[in-house]
Scaffold this motif. Structure first.
Motif, PDB file in Angstrom:
ATOM      1  N   ALA A  30      -8.543   1.856  17.426  1.00  0.00           N
ATOM      2  CA  ALA A  30      -8.811   1.525  16.023  1.00  0.00           C
ATOM      3  C   ALA A  30      -9.317   0.093  15.932  1.00  0.00           C
ATOM      4  O   ALA A  30      -8.749  -0.822  16.522  1.00  0.00           O
ATOM      5  CB  ALA A  30      -7.548   1.703  15.192  1.00  0.00           C
ATOM      6  N   LEU A  67      -1.666   3.939  14.302  1.00  0.00           N
ATOM      7  CA  LEU A  67      -3.104   4.131  14.309  1.00  0.00           C
ATOM      8  C   LEU A  67      -3.536   4.634  15.679  1.00  0.00           C
ATOM      9  O   LEU A  67      -2.904   4.324  16.685  1.00  0.00           O
ATOM     10  CB  LEU A  67      -3.824   2.814  14.000  1.00  0.00           C
ATOM     11  CG  LEU A  67      -3.589   2.229  12.614  1.00  0.00           C
ATOM     12  CD1 LEU A  67      -4.296   0.889  12.494  1.00  0.00           C
ATOM     13  CD2 LEU A  67      -4.067   3.179  11.540  1.00  0.00           C
ATOM     14  N   PRO A  68      -4.628   5.395  15.736  1.00  0.00           N
ATOM     15  CA  PRO A  68      -5.101   5.876  17.039  1.00  0.00           C
ATOM     16  C   PRO A  68      -5.503   4.714  17.936  1.00  0.00           C
ATOM     17  O   PRO A  68      -5.921   3.653  17.466  1.00  0.00           O
ATOM     18  CB  PRO A  68      -6.321   6.738  16.683  1.00  0.00           C
ATOM     19  CG  PRO A  68      -6.197   7.030  15.234  1.00  0.00           C
ATOM     20  CD  PRO A  68      -5.457   5.884  14.629  1.00  0.00           C
ATOM     21  N   GLN A 123      -6.237  15.079   9.983  1.00  0.00           N
ATOM     22  CA  GLN A 123      -5.588  14.726  11.248  1.00  0.00           C
ATOM     23  C   GLN A 123      -5.313  13.231  11.316  1.00  0.00           C
ATOM     24  O   GLN A 123      -4.304  12.806  11.907  1.00  0.00           O
ATOM     25  CB  GLN A 123      -6.497  15.147  12.409  1.00  0.00           C
ATOM     26  CG  GLN A 123      -5.881  14.942  13.785  1.00  0.00           C
ATOM     27  CD  GLN A 123      -6.793  15.480  14.872  1.00  0.00           C
ATOM     28  OE1 GLN A 123      -7.429  16.525  14.720  1.00  0.00           O
ATOM     29  NE2 GLN A 123      -6.874  14.777  15.978  1.00  0.00           N
ATOM     30  N   ILE A 124      -6.168  12.414  10.725  1.00  0.00           N
ATOM     31  CA  ILE A 124      -5.935  10.966  10.682  1.00  0.00           C
ATOM     32  C   ILE A 124      -4.710  10.645   9.836  1.00  0.00           C
ATOM     33  O   ILE A 124      -3.868   9.814  10.204  1.00  0.00           O
ATOM     34  CB  ILE A 124      -7.182  10.245  10.124  1.00  0.00           C
ATOM     35  CG1 ILE A 124      -8.381  10.428  11.060  1.00  0.00           C
ATOM     36  CG2 ILE A 124      -6.891   8.751   9.916  1.00  0.00           C
ATOM     37  CD1 ILE A 124      -9.686   9.928  10.470  1.00  0.00           C
ATOM     38  N   GLY A 132     -14.169   8.150  12.717  1.00  0.00           N
ATOM     39  CA  GLY A 132     -13.306   8.252  11.559  1.00  0.00           C
ATOM     40  C   GLY A 132     -13.207   6.897  10.876  1.00  0.00           C
ATOM     41  O   GLY A 132     -13.505   5.850  11.471  1.00  0.00           O
ATOM     42  N   LEU A 192     -12.387   4.271  13.455  1.00  0.00           N
ATOM     43  CA  LEU A 192     -11.583   4.986  14.442  1.00  0.00           C
ATOM     44  C   LEU A 192     -12.504   5.800  15.342  1.00  0.00           C
ATOM     45  O   LEU A 192     -12.914   6.909  15.002  1.00  0.00           O
ATOM     46  CB  LEU A 192     -10.576   5.906  13.738  1.00  0.00           C
ATOM     47  CG  LEU A 192      -9.774   5.278  12.586  1.00  0.00           C
ATOM     48  CD1 LEU A 192      -8.934   6.325  11.887  1.00  0.00           C
ATOM     49  CD2 LEU A 192      -8.910   4.132  13.087  1.00  0.00           C
ATOM     50  N   ALA A 235     -11.933   9.752  16.420  1.00  0.00           N
ATOM     51  CA  ALA A 235     -10.856  10.342  15.612  1.00  0.00           C
ATOM     52  C   ALA A 235     -11.241  11.736  15.131  1.00  0.00           C
ATOM     53  O   ALA A 235     -12.409  12.099  15.069  1.00  0.00           O
ATOM     54  CB  ALA A 235     -10.553   9.444  14.413  1.00  0.00           C
ATOM     55  N   GLY A 236     -10.226  12.525  14.792  1.00  0.00           N
ATOM     56  CA  GLY A 236     -10.438  13.875  14.296  1.00  0.00           C
ATOM     57  C   GLY A 236     -10.765  13.879  12.818  1.00  0.00           C
ATOM     58  O   GLY A 236     -11.138  12.856  12.239  1.00  0.00           O
ATOM     59  N   ALA A 283      -8.815   8.319   4.115  1.00  0.00           N
ATOM     60  CA  ALA A 283      -9.434   8.603   5.414  1.00  0.00           C
ATOM     61  C   ALA A 283     -10.680   9.443   5.208  1.00  0.00           C
ATOM     62  O   ALA A 283     -10.728  10.305   4.317  1.00  0.00           O
ATOM     63  CB  ALA A 283      -8.457   9.333   6.336  1.00  0.00           C
ATOM     64  N   ARG A 322     -14.770  10.613   7.368  1.00  0.00           N
ATOM     65  CA  ARG A 322     -15.521  10.742   8.618  1.00  0.00           C
ATOM     66  C   ARG A 322     -16.978  10.379   8.380  1.00  0.00           C
ATOM     67  O   ARG A 322     -17.531  10.621   7.311  1.00  0.00           O
ATOM     68  CB  ARG A 322     -15.499  12.197   9.119  1.00  0.00           C
ATOM     69  CG  ARG A 322     -14.205  12.662   9.731  1.00  0.00           C
ATOM     70  CD  ARG A 322     -14.046  12.220  11.157  1.00  0.00           C
ATOM     71  NE  ARG A 322     -15.246  12.395  11.961  1.00  0.00           N
ATOM     72  CZ  ARG A 322     -15.353  11.954  13.206  1.00  0.00           C
ATOM     73  NH1 ARG A 322     -14.357  11.310  13.777  1.00  0.00           N
ATOM     74  NH2 ARG A 322     -16.465  12.131  13.889  1.00  0.00           N
TER      75      ARG A 322
END
Length: 307
Positions: free
Chosen positions: A26, A22-23, A75-76, A151, A67, A70-71, A144, A146
């Motif tokens: 998160a 995970l980024p 991307q996630i 994100g 997130l 996040a992108g 996922a 946005r």
């Protein structure tokens, strides 16, 4: 795999059997663990109804994260897909919003309720995967999406009966409480990407919108007027009375009634709106009381573009 292992501290519960990176930053927003439960794992896109699915039984662990920074959804999901493949999972489905089936997919599969999980109807990605183990079949469904500033990720994992249970997720900072009707509609749309439209009265079994004025519709029209790129889906909901199919049709008629008022009385172009119905699939209150059933008879605005 060292890079993945360095990130597992963010989610040790999943790490018990999987490497799901995970980024950084998160934040866990929801966690539910059920033994002896079932999950309908989508295996294909929706085509005019719920997506095809494989029903699996075991320990179901559902979690959601916010997130920050996040992108886009693709991307996630990309590093999560790579991690699953590295662990021997077979990818069953990997699709974006439109190719997944859009509205039919979103409301035909399990999604944790807002504000814990946010799904933009026009901007999400779903991935399902499974593998066979000594204990049985293990599977994961990832979703996922946005919102305007973050994100959102949901992971539903099926662990075979008899396997070691997942470890509890680490503590996270508290998340923002669920909005109430006193909150500013524009702020909710900007923050969450969706909002219930307060003050719209529907009698049981009826799709006729009660007499105005309707301040929420005026506020929604103002929000749309501020940016010509903005689009919303109006999603109708019913209480849990009667069969699903007629309730979906009723909820869509309620959404259409709201769309007609926005276009006729507030000058919103019809091509910026669409009407959908979820029936009783997404309640926000219990159905045991008149107050709960009334709360469930509602129409929500869901941002689909420009938010």
């Amino acid at each position: 795999m060292r890079a993945l292992a360095a990130l597992l501290a963010l989610c040790p519960a999943m790490a018990a059997a999987l490497d799901l990176p995970l980024p950084a930053g998160a934040r866990l927003t929801a966690e539910r663990v059920e033994d002896g439960a079932s999950y309908a794992l989508p295996t294909g896109p929706a085509r005019g109804g719920p997506p095809p699915a494989e029903t699996l039984t075991g320990t179901i662990t559902a979690r959601a994260w916010r997130l920050a920074g996040a992108g886009p959804p693709a991307q996630i999901v990309a590093p999560l897909r790579a991690a699953l493949e590295a662990e021997g999972f077979e990818i069953l489905l990997d699709c974006a919003a439109e190719t997944c089936g859009g509205y039919d997919f979103r409301y035909g599969t399990e999604v944790l309720p807002p504000p814990d999980m946010h799904v933009d109807l026009g901007r999400f990605r779903f991935l399902s995967a499974r593998r066979d183990t000594e204990d049985g079949t293990e599977a994961v469904g990832l979703l996922a999406s946005r919102s305007a500033d973050a994100g959102h990720l949901q992971a539903i994992r099926v662990t075979p009966a008899g396997a070691a249970p997942p470890a509890p997720a680490p503590a996270s900072p508290p998340v923002a409480p669920a909005p109430d009707e006193a909150d500013d509609l524009a702020a909710l749309l900007e923050r969450d990407g969706h909002a219930a439209l307060p003050g719209l009265a529907f009698a049981p079994g009826r799709s006729t919108l009660g007499p105005g004025p309707h301040p929420a519709l005026a506020a929604l029209a103002d929000w749309l007027a501020a940016d010509p790129e903005r689009r919303v889906a109006l999603v109708g909901h019913t209480d849990l009375t009667g069969a699903l199919k007629p309730n979906v049709a009723l909820s869509r008629r309620r959404a259409q009634a709201v769309l007609d008022v926005l276009a006729r009385d507030h000058g919103v172009a019809r091509d910026r709106l669409r009407a959908e119905g979820a029936g009783w699939l997404a309640p926000r209150a219990g159905n045991a009381t008149p107050e709960g059933r009334e709360a469930n008879r509602r129409v929500e605005a869901v941002v689909t573009a420009g938010g």
